[in-house]
Design an enzyme around this catalytic site. Structure first.
Site, mmCIF file in Angstrom:
data_model
loop_
_atom_site.group_PDB
_atom_site.id
_atom_site.type_symbol
_atom_site.label_atom_id
_atom_site.label_comp_id
_atom_site.label_asym_id
_atom_site.label_seq_id
_atom_site.Cartn_x
_atom_site.Cartn_y
_atom_site.Cartn_z
ATOM 1 N N HIS A 211 50.797 43.966 57.272
ATOM 2 C CA HIS A 211 51.441 45.280 57.430
ATOM 3 C C HIS A 211 52.842 45.289 56.884
ATOM 4 O O HIS A 211 53.287 46.249 56.281
ATOM 5 C CB HIS A 211 51.539 45.646 58.906
ATOM 6 C CG HIS A 211 50.214 45.750 59.528
ATOM 7 N ND1 HIS A 211 49.919 45.193 60.725
ATOM 8 C CD2 HIS A 211 49.115 46.344 59.087
ATOM 9 C CE1 HIS A 211 48.668 45.442 60.996
ATOM 10 N NE2 HIS A 211 48.152 46.138 60.018
ATOM 11 N N ARG A 318 38.774 51.685 43.052
ATOM 12 C CA ARG A 318 37.818 50.696 43.573
ATOM 13 C C ARG A 318 37.216 51.253 44.864
ATOM 14 O O ARG A 318 37.764 51.039 45.947
ATOM 15 C CB ARG A 318 38.533 49.377 43.869
ATOM 16 C CG ARG A 318 39.009 48.614 42.640
ATOM 17 C CD ARG A 318 39.707 47.338 43.070
ATOM 18 N NE ARG A 318 39.806 46.354 42.013
ATOM 19 C CZ ARG A 318 40.912 46.121 41.312
ATOM 20 N NH1 ARG A 318 42.003 46.809 41.549
ATOM 21 N NH2 ARG A 318 40.924 45.181 40.381
ATOM 22 N N ARG A 354 34.880 53.967 40.420
ATOM 23 C CA ARG A 354 33.898 52.904 40.211
ATOM 24 C C ARG A 354 32.899 52.920 41.358
ATOM 25 O O ARG A 354 33.293 53.010 42.531
ATOM 26 C CB ARG A 354 34.600 51.545 40.147
ATOM 27 C CG ARG A 354 33.636 50.426 39.823
ATOM 28 C CD ARG A 354 34.355 49.150 39.518
ATOM 29 N NE ARG A 354 34.942 48.564 40.719
ATOM 30 C CZ ARG A 354 35.669 47.460 40.697
ATOM 31 N NH1 ARG A 354 35.920 46.840 39.562
ATOM 32 N NH2 ARG A 354 36.176 46.960 41.809
ATOM 33 N N GLU A 452 32.539 43.158 32.018
ATOM 34 C CA GLU A 452 33.064 42.005 32.759
ATOM 35 C C GLU A 452 32.070 40.851 32.811
ATOM 36 O O GLU A 452 32.376 39.793 33.331
ATOM 37 C CB GLU A 452 33.531 42.409 34.163
ATOM 38 C CG GLU A 452 32.521 43.177 34.983
ATOM 39 C CD GLU A 452 33.116 43.709 36.282
ATOM 40 O OE1 GLU A 452 34.233 43.346 36.644
ATOM 41 O OE2 GLU A 452 32.418 44.516 36.938
ATOM 42 N N ASN A 475 39.488 40.420 35.034
ATOM 43 C CA ASN A 475 39.489 39.477 36.169
ATOM 44 C C ASN A 475 38.159 38.733 36.250
ATOM 45 O O ASN A 475 38.116 37.515 36.412
ATOM 46 C CB ASN A 475 39.710 40.215 37.494
ATOM 47 C CG ASN A 475 40.961 41.059 37.483
ATOM 48 O OD1 ASN A 475 41.815 40.864 36.646
ATOM 49 N ND2 ASN A 475 41.064 42.003 38.413
ATOM 50 N N ASP A 476 37.077 39.495 36.144
ATOM 51 C CA ASP A 476 35.754 38.863 36.202
ATOM 52 C C ASP A 476 35.352 38.275 34.859
ATOM 53 O O ASP A 476 34.711 37.231 34.809
ATOM 54 C CB ASP A 476 34.705 39.877 36.666
ATOM 55 C CG ASP A 476 34.695 39.988 38.179
ATOM 56 O OD1 ASP A 476 34.645 38.935 38.836
ATOM 57 O OD2 ASP A 476 34.760 41.108 38.702
ATOM 58 N N ARG A 486 37.314 32.889 40.408
ATOM 59 C CA ARG A 486 38.650 33.495 40.406
ATOM 60 C C ARG A 486 39.402 33.296 41.712
ATOM 61 O O ARG A 486 40.618 33.468 41.780
ATOM 62 C CB ARG A 486 38.567 34.996 40.047
ATOM 63 C CG ARG A 486 37.745 35.812 41.001
ATOM 64 C CD ARG A 486 37.420 37.190 40.451
ATOM 65 N NE ARG A 486 38.339 38.219 40.906
ATOM 66 C CZ ARG A 486 38.138 39.520 40.736
ATOM 67 N NH1 ARG A 486 37.076 39.951 40.093
ATOM 68 N NH2 ARG A 486 38.997 40.398 41.191
ATOM 69 N N CYS A 523 41.206 47.299 32.645
ATOM 70 C CA CYS A 523 41.670 47.630 33.994
ATOM 71 C C CYS A 523 41.844 46.379 34.849
ATOM 72 O O CYS A 523 42.164 46.471 36.024
ATOM 73 C CB CYS A 523 40.735 48.624 34.670
ATOM 74 S SG CYS A 523 39.083 47.969 34.923
#
Ligand code: PEP
Ligand code: MG
Length: 587
Positions: A211, A318, A354, A452, A475-476, A486, A523
């Site tokens: 938080h 996402r 997505r 990806e 990323n993937d 990853r 992205c």
């Protein structure tokens, strides 16, 4: 936390300065006096309750919980308009946790069976619950053990009659120069700490999704979390320098260090102001190539941040974050509300949503990850096609939201053309059902896919022809090209975005899109990493989507670059499968 007293630069000057390290979660510098918060964890007494008194003890517990919930609701009601949006959500989550009948029942059961006082029973049950969260695989859910601890502490404070743990600073005119040093800061405490008096937050506990991190980020106040023992090592009134960029805190610095950091702070603020002026400037290279700058978001509320940073659209929403951290699935109406809220906020700008990317590192609550290798298992579009009703609900919500503005549907983890065909079929079914039900919707939505999986990138041509747009998920892509998990820190040094094989696949995808006139963007994290902006331009990239906070830095770099010259340099290195020298691209 690491501590040291002889840092590498200017050793003589740093001689007596204590350096403490943690995780910097909000960039920026702060210089000010420490305000050390008392430990929120209370000394909990343990005593036995006579048989006849257990009913009264249970009532005392319920009253305290009611009072704590009431207090939290009141805080939500009283939230000022300029409060960070996340605060309201976090406070409501705390109220919900406290109202969970399972919690009350299990604590009451402990009081009755073991004849112990409410405080002790509550603490015992709270520890069990928090431990369950700590064992979760997902980093976000692991952090939620802090929520449990914080709500329990809130009730304990009510039971003990000492609700206040913050010093009374009402009369203090500090103007951002106080630095909060605490074990942990709950959303409710964060709310009390608002108001411009505080220049930074330092906590013993917490990580990137705590938080303190979330709220500090939205307040744009530097924060260093996970410091371990900062509360024990810093005294009230100590002069502190907080370096949120490096996750560093300097205690009682020498005058030379202080001057150095005052200069760094001034330069940082100057640069931030300059960047703000770029919000509405075109993202155009020196040789006139127009670049699309869009934002990645995970929650509908973040669309406002995207707009504020000058994003031309949402390049990646996402959607799985609507599904995670809860026991049930969001229904069609709930999803429709979330998607259309983003569409409305973006006011006519394209919104790329997505479809559910669940599996691998992201799991639904209560669902064990059973695949032998989840990264290669039933993830994303594979999961959705295997669960047609769940997919149908999401597609219906998306088509309904598209009635409010331009929605683009983005499908993750595609490797086969038949997955695209099946998605189109599922979309047609959803549209037909909506028409039959007489619900407003829009069928003319663009359909795109994440690039990806290496197989798709290698055999990209038919996908580029069939789909309306492509978005490269680096990323993937990197993890699958290099066979590097990853999330595995043991092999993190081999996770190499600059590997020529990765770059060749990116270039191949961009070229295929160019040939058939379909937009291609990146992205993944690479898009927001200003160190590789020139390299991506050199690969011919014209669409970038990233966290809103990274947009202006990247735009600044784009406006200083010469795209065609970069393309020549990058192409010649790629042809020879050589590593690209980033420094040479800046020359
Ligand atoms: C990616 O893989 O690059 C991407 C943007 O998606 P995620 O990080 O959500 O898997
Ligand atoms: Mg991905």
């Amino acid at each position: 936390m690491t501590t040291m007293t002889a840092p590498e630069t200017t050793p003589a000057a740093l001689h007596s300065t204590l350096c403490l390290f943690g995780q910097g979660v909000v960039r920026g510098y702060a210089i000010g006096r420490a305000v050390v918060m008392s430990a929120a964890a209370l000394e909990v007494a343990h005593y036995r309750i006579a048989d006849d008194d257990t009913a009264a003890e249970k009532q005392r517990l319920c009253q305290a919980i009611d009072a704590a919930v009431h207090d939290l609701h009141q805080m939500v009601e009283a939230l000022p308009d300029d409060a960070p949006r996340e605060l309201g959500v976090l406070l409501s989550v705390h109220a919900m946790l406290l109202q969970d009948p399972m919690l009350v029942q299990s604590v009451c059961q402990l009081i009755e069976e073991r004849q112990v006082n409410a405080e002790w029973a509550l603490t015992t049950q709270g520890q069990t619950l928090a431990e369950q969260f700590t064992l979760m695989e997902d980093a976000y859910l692991r952090e939620r053990s802090a929520d449990v601890r914080q709500v329990i502490e809130r009730v304990l404070r009510v039971l003990s009659g000492s609700a206040q743990w913050l010093p009374d600073l009402d009369g203090v005119d500090a103007d951002g120069s106080l630095i909060v040093v605490a074990r942990d800061i709950s959303p409710a405490d964060m709310m009390r700490l608002r108001g411009g008096k505080f220049g930074a937050f330092l906590t013993d506990l917490g990580g990137a999704t705590s938080h303190t991190a979330i709220v500090a980020r939205s307040m744009n106040v530097p924060a260093v979390v996970g410091m371990g023992h900062v509360r024990a090592l810093v005294r009230d009134g100590d002069l502190l320098i907080v370096d949120g960029i490096r996750g560093l805190v300097l205690v009682n610095p020498s005058p030379a260090i202080l001057r150095e950091y005052q200069e760094r702070q001034a330069a940082f603020l100057r640069e931030r102001d300059e960047l703000k002026a770029l919000r509405f400037a075109p993202a155009m290279t020196l040789d006139g190539i127009q670049i699309r700058m869009e934002a990645n978001i995970e929650l509908p509320e973040e669309a406002a941040d995207a707009l504020a940073a000058g994003a031309e659209g949402i390049g990646l929403f996402r959607s799985e974050f609507l599904f995670m951290g809860r026991a049930d699935l969001p229904g069609e109406d709930e999803q429709y509300e979330a998607y259309s809220a983003v569409v409305r906020t973006m006011a006519g700008r394209p919104v790329t949503i997505r479809t559910l990317d669940i599996g691998a590192d992201k799991t639904l609550d209560g669902e064990a990850t059973v695949a032998t290798n989840p990264a290669l298992g039933l993830r994303a579009i594979r999961y959705c096609l295997a669960n047609p009703e769940l997919f149908n609900t999401q597609l219906r919500a998306l088509l309904r939201a598209a009635a409010h503005g331009p929605v683009r549907i983005l499908v993750p983890m595609v490797s086969h053309m038949h997955e695209v065909v099946a998605t189109r079929r599922a979309l047609a079914r959803a549209a037909e059902e909506l028409r039959d039900a007489g619900l407003a919707h829009e069928t003319r939505v663009q359909l795109g896919a994440m690039v990806e999986i290496p197989a798709m990138a290698i055999a990209i041509e038919p996908f580029a022809e069939t789909l309306d747009f492509l978005s490269i998920g680096t990323n993937d892509l990197i993890q699958y090209v290099l066979a590097i998990d990853r999330g595995d820190t043991d092999v993190a040094s081999l996770y190499d975005p600059m590997h020529p094989a990765v770059l060749r696949l990116i270039a191949h995808t961009i070229n295929a899109g160019e040939r058939v006139g379909k937009p291609v963007s990146v992205c993944g994290e690479m898009a927001g990493d200003v160190r590789v902006t020139r390299m991506l331009l050199g690969l011919g990239l014209t669409g970038f989507s990233m966290h809103p906070q990274q947009l202006l830095d990247v735009k600044k770099e784009i406006r200083r670059a010469h795209s065609n010259a970069l393309r020549v340099k990058v192409a010649s290195a790629l042809n020879r499968a050589e590593r690209i020298d980033l420094a040479a691209l800046s020359a």
